[in-house]
Scaffold this motif. Structure first.
Motif, short mmCIF file in Angstrom:
data_model
loop_
_atom_site.label_atom_id
_atom_site.label_comp_id
_atom_site.label_asym_id
_atom_site.label_seq_id
_atom_site.Cartn_x
_atom_site.Cartn_y
_atom_site.Cartn_z
N ALA A 79 19.73 25.76 48.29
CA ALA A 79 20.50 25.98 49.51
C ALA A 79 20.11 24.95 50.56
O ALA A 79 18.96 24.51 50.62
CB ALA A 79 20.25 27.39 50.04
N LEU A 80 21.06 24.55 51.40
CA LEU A 80 20.80 23.57 52.44
C LEU A 80 20.09 24.23 53.62
O LEU A 80 20.56 25.24 54.15
CB LEU A 80 22.10 22.94 52.92
N ARG A 81 18.94 23.68 54.00
CA ARG A 81 18.14 24.21 55.11
C ARG A 81 17.56 23.04 55.91
O ARG A 81 17.39 21.93 55.40
CB ARG A 81 16.98 25.06 54.59
N GLN A 82 17.22 23.32 57.17
CA GLN A 82 16.56 22.30 57.98
C GLN A 82 15.07 22.27 57.65
O GLN A 82 14.41 23.31 57.68
CB GLN A 82 16.76 22.61 59.47
N PRO A 83 14.51 21.08 57.35
CA PRO A 83 13.14 21.00 56.85
C PRO A 83 12.06 20.96 57.92
O PRO A 83 10.88 20.94 57.59
CB PRO A 83 13.15 19.69 56.06
N GLY A 84 12.43 20.91 59.19
CA GLY A 84 11.40 20.80 60.21
C GLY A 84 10.55 19.55 60.01
O GLY A 84 11.06 18.47 59.69
N LEU A 111 12.28 15.24 62.83
CA LEU A 111 11.79 16.60 63.09
C LEU A 111 12.59 17.64 62.31
O LEU A 111 12.37 18.84 62.49
CB LEU A 111 11.84 16.91 64.59
N GLY A 112 13.51 17.18 61.46
CA GLY A 112 14.22 18.11 60.58
C GLY A 112 15.54 18.59 61.10
O GLY A 112 15.95 19.71 60.78
N SER A 113 16.27 17.77 61.86
CA SER A 113 17.56 18.23 62.39
C SER A 113 18.66 18.20 61.33
O SER A 113 19.70 18.85 61.51
CB SER A 113 17.98 17.36 63.58
N GLY A 114 18.47 17.45 60.25
CA GLY A 114 19.43 17.46 59.16
C GLY A 114 19.11 18.58 58.19
O GLY A 114 18.20 19.39 58.40
N GLU A 115 19.88 18.66 57.11
CA GLU A 115 19.67 19.72 56.11
C GLU A 115 19.38 19.11 54.75
O GLU A 115 20.03 18.14 54.34
CB GLU A 115 20.90 20.63 56.03
N VAL A 116 18.42 19.69 54.06
CA VAL A 116 18.03 19.25 52.72
C VAL A 116 17.87 20.49 51.85
O VAL A 116 17.94 21.62 52.33
CB VAL A 116 16.72 18.44 52.75
N THR A 117 17.65 20.29 50.57
CA THR A 117 17.33 21.41 49.69
C THR A 117 15.86 21.35 49.31
O THR A 117 15.24 20.27 49.31
CB THR A 117 18.18 21.37 48.40
#
Length: 710
Positions: free
Chosen positions: A337-342, A446-452
């Motif tokens: 699932a796509l989440r923000q990684p911080g 700082l993780g504003s995008g989304e990754v899995t």
């Protein structure tokens, strides 16, 4: 003459019946194809599970000879007691159902035999969806049932029915139902188990949930009305035996298989890279660590990924703490699932910096600064803050990365450039940041995008591999790709990053000596992350042999309690437990030592930023207003308490004896301070504000800042 006419009539009738029979048999042949069942095995050859293409559920095909007679007898008694006496249609049931349908004016009861139910299933599989309850479809169903009886025997029909009928909770077929509900093989089912299972096809959703809660509710001969009010609300699901494992992995592998455009035969079997023993232990460890936490947060779930560094093999994948728990959306696979990684992306920011000529000893400022990244279409400047809401002056990159300070990461990214950074992330296999770099801005570090979780863990595996990217592998018969360095001299830069992430002393200021970020007796490199609004907690780390990633959060993306969950407190305990399992029975391995810095005279970030930074850091005559910076913008976040969003205003007197400073906000005196390093807290109120600080000697400094609502 009359006799000849009668003979012709009989012959015509027989011919018509024969033609009709041929047509029925041919009609049945259009629907009775073998299903596309694909079975997946673990790396040691043990079966993990099976899927069937029409439903994307779980199925294990069992020949009729392998189905216990008790299941056959009880299924026939429950579903169609006249099964062995009719030829596909039961006229008495049809008449009874027709009377009810005429009375109600619609199709409310079908009077379906087992053969008719199978016919309906075959029609739905071929036509790709549920059939409307119409008389026309019931007629088609009846014709197909008659054709199946003519084309095949009773054993074939029972075998096909018991392997295709839906039992609820994505279980198709009696073998899958035995596994899902009881974690047993067919031969291990007790009489009570069988009694419960054979009732499920009548109402899979309702009876399936009851079976999880109380198997007695689904015993043969006992209706829902017999137990009205007997099931307590919100009762946790209880299953017999060990919980089925690898459900999310099976679905993920099946999705990859389908995307390849291949349709498997009924006997297709695919060997995967999954370590079944490790998978079971990982799932058990995940549930054990969360057992106490879910008391306060019942929606809490987690995902885990484990990858073999040398081969890229995906060894374990847990997508949630309970696949079958609908209250937590357990079937959502948190690993993909796509989440923000911080802050979990920061190691790659510093990898990029090292590739640009910096070293862990390079100096980077941690001061109140505002930025306007080149190419970013945004009228507001960006003023990052650290997690601890403090600034630490000029520090080394080692200290900045180890303690996960935000401001130095943004300063570093602003210096190396967004385009270079995004290109590097793609080379590490992070492809979900698919918008142009200005879309994300400097906050991407700082993780504003989304990754899995899967992609990010594999990127960390590339760091463990010396900066060489290798796609993860899930099918063991697929030839492994050759690792590719992400940049020239990647091994050197990866070793520098690893030297920071594996140094407990370097991160002690922010994390202390967190035992969950260490594994006794083994060198490990580890990084945590907490996303914006505390929606996602991450801990990802590696040894020279294995990479393990953990995500903790809510499947629906709602925020976690910021007082209870961060990457270091939410995900790290699971990561620690899983890494111990992965390293069990293996010998400790040392990381490659970093090479000597290529250029010890490399300038600091401050020198490379030039006049803008020098002006920001220059000290005034009697004091220096450090924070906020002019034209800074803050946002009020609805999910955080207001006292956790207070704006820290700081000033530093030039004299070691301090200075009297009067603080004014929009013309009103807020506070008076006398310390050399003084600070006050300002409650955020939406709007544009002017902060003025005045010293005794009359010197006055002021800045303007804005507070926006979320």
């Amino acid at each position: 003459m009359l006799y000849d006419r009668d003979v012709r009539t009989v012959i015509a009738a027989f011919a018509a019946a024969f033609i009709a029979a041929i047509m029925l048999v041919a009609y049945a042949g259009l629907y009775d194809r073998d299903p596309d069942v694909v079975t997946f095995t673990a790396r040691d050859g043990r079966v993990i599970g099976s899927v069937e293409g029409a439903h994307q559920g779980f199925r294990y095909w069992t020949p009729f000879a392998g189905i216990p007679q008790g299941i056959v007898d009880k299924t026939v008694r429950s579903e169609d007691r006249w099964f062995f006496w009719h030829r596909g249609l039961n006229p008495f049931s049809i008449i009874k159902a027709a009377a009810l349908d005429l009375k109600s004016g619609s199709v409310v009861r079908g009077g379906s035999t087992i053969t008719q139910q199978l016919a309906k299933n075959l029609m739905q599989e071929k036509e790709g969806g549920a059939l409307a309850r119409t008389l026309a479809n019931k007629a088609r169903e009846a014709l197909l049932a008659a054709g199946l009886e003519m084309r095949h025997g009773k054993r074939w029909i029972l075998e096909r029915y018991l392997n295709t009928v839906y039992y609820g909770h994505r279980a198709y077929g009696i073998a899958a139902a035995a596994d899902v509900y009881f974690s047993k093989r067919l031969g291990e089912l007790s009489d009570d188990d069988i009694d419960a299972l054979v009732r499920l096809p009548k109402a899979p959703a309702r009876y399936g949930e009851n079976l999880f809660i109380n198997p007695l509710l689904c015993k043969e001969g006992q209706g829902e009305e017999d137990h009205a009010g007997s099931t307590p609300p919100n009762l946790p699901l209880q299953r017999g035996g060990a919980a089925p494992v690898g459900r999310h992995f099976i679905e993920y592998a099946a999705g990859i298989y389908r995307m390849a455009g291949t349709r498997g035969a009924r006997s297709a079997q695919l060997a995967t890279t999954l370590d079944l023993g490790l998978q079971r232990r990982v799932e058990d460890a995940l549930r054990a660590v969360l057992a106490d936490r879910i008391i306060d947060d019942p929606k809490l779930t987690a995902a885990v990924v484990a990858i073999d560094v040398s081969s890229g093999d995906l060894l374990a994948m847990a997508g949630s703490r309970d696949y079958f728990d609908e209250a937590i959306d357990g079937q959502v696979n948190g690993a993909v699932a796509l989440r923000q990684p911080g802050s979990a992306l920061k190691p790659f920011t510093y990898f990029a910096a090292f590739a640009k000529g910096y070293s862990p000893d390079s100096i980077v400022p941690d001061e109140p600064l505002s930025f306007q990244a080149a190419g970013v279409d945004d009228e507001e400047s960006y003023a990052p803050q650290n997690f601890d809401r403090r600034y630490h002056g000029e520090i080394t990159m080692r200290e900045a990365l180890a303690n996960s300070y935000n401001v130095p990461a943004v300063v570093t990214l602003n210096d190396i450039g967004l385009s270079f950074y995004h290109d590097l992330l793609r080379k590490f296999g992070i492809t979900t940041l698919n918008q142009p770099p200005p879309h994300y801005g400097l906050s991407v570090t700082l993780g504003s995008g989304e990754v899995t979780l899967l992609q990010l863990t594999n990127a960390y595996a590339a760091l463990a591999r010396g900066g060489e990217f290798l796609p993860w592998r899930i099918f063991s018969d697929v030839r492994a790709a050759r690792p590719v360095p992400v940049v020239p001299r990647a091994a050197e830069y990866a070793a520098l990053v690893t030297s920071v992430l594996s140094d407990p002393m370097a991160r002690r200021k922010a994390f202390g000596f967190n035992e969950d970020m260490q594994v006794e007796g083994y060198p490990v490199a580890v990084k945590t992350g907490t996303s914006f609004d505390h929606r996602d907690n991450w801990t990802i780390g590696y040894t020279p042999s294995y990479a393990v990633g953990v995500w903790v959060g809510h499947a629906d993306g709602s925020p976690l309690d910021p007082f209870k969950f961060t990457g270091a407190t939410g995900a790290a305990p699971i990561w620690h437990s899983v890494m111990e399992l992965v390293l069990r029975d293996s010998q400790p391995q040392e990381f490659a030592r970093p090479m000597e810095a290529r250029d010890r005279s490399a300038p600091t970030i401050g020198a490379r930023r030039g006049a803008e930074l020098e002006q920001a850091l220059a000290a005034p005559k009697s004091f220096r207003l450090m924070n906020p910076v002019d034209n800074a913008t803050f946002r009020i976040h609805p999910y955080l308490p207001i006292d956790h969003q207070m704006i820290r205003a700081e000033a530093e007197a030039r004299s070691s004896e301090g200075a009297r400073l009067d603080w004014y906000l929009d013309g009103e005196l807020l506070a008076t301070t006398t310390e050399r390093k003084s600070a006050i807290w300002i409650e955020p109120v939406a709007g544009r504000h002017r902060l003025s600080v005045e010293a005794e000697d009359g010197e006055r400094q002021e800045i303007v800042f804005r507070v926006n609502e979320h």
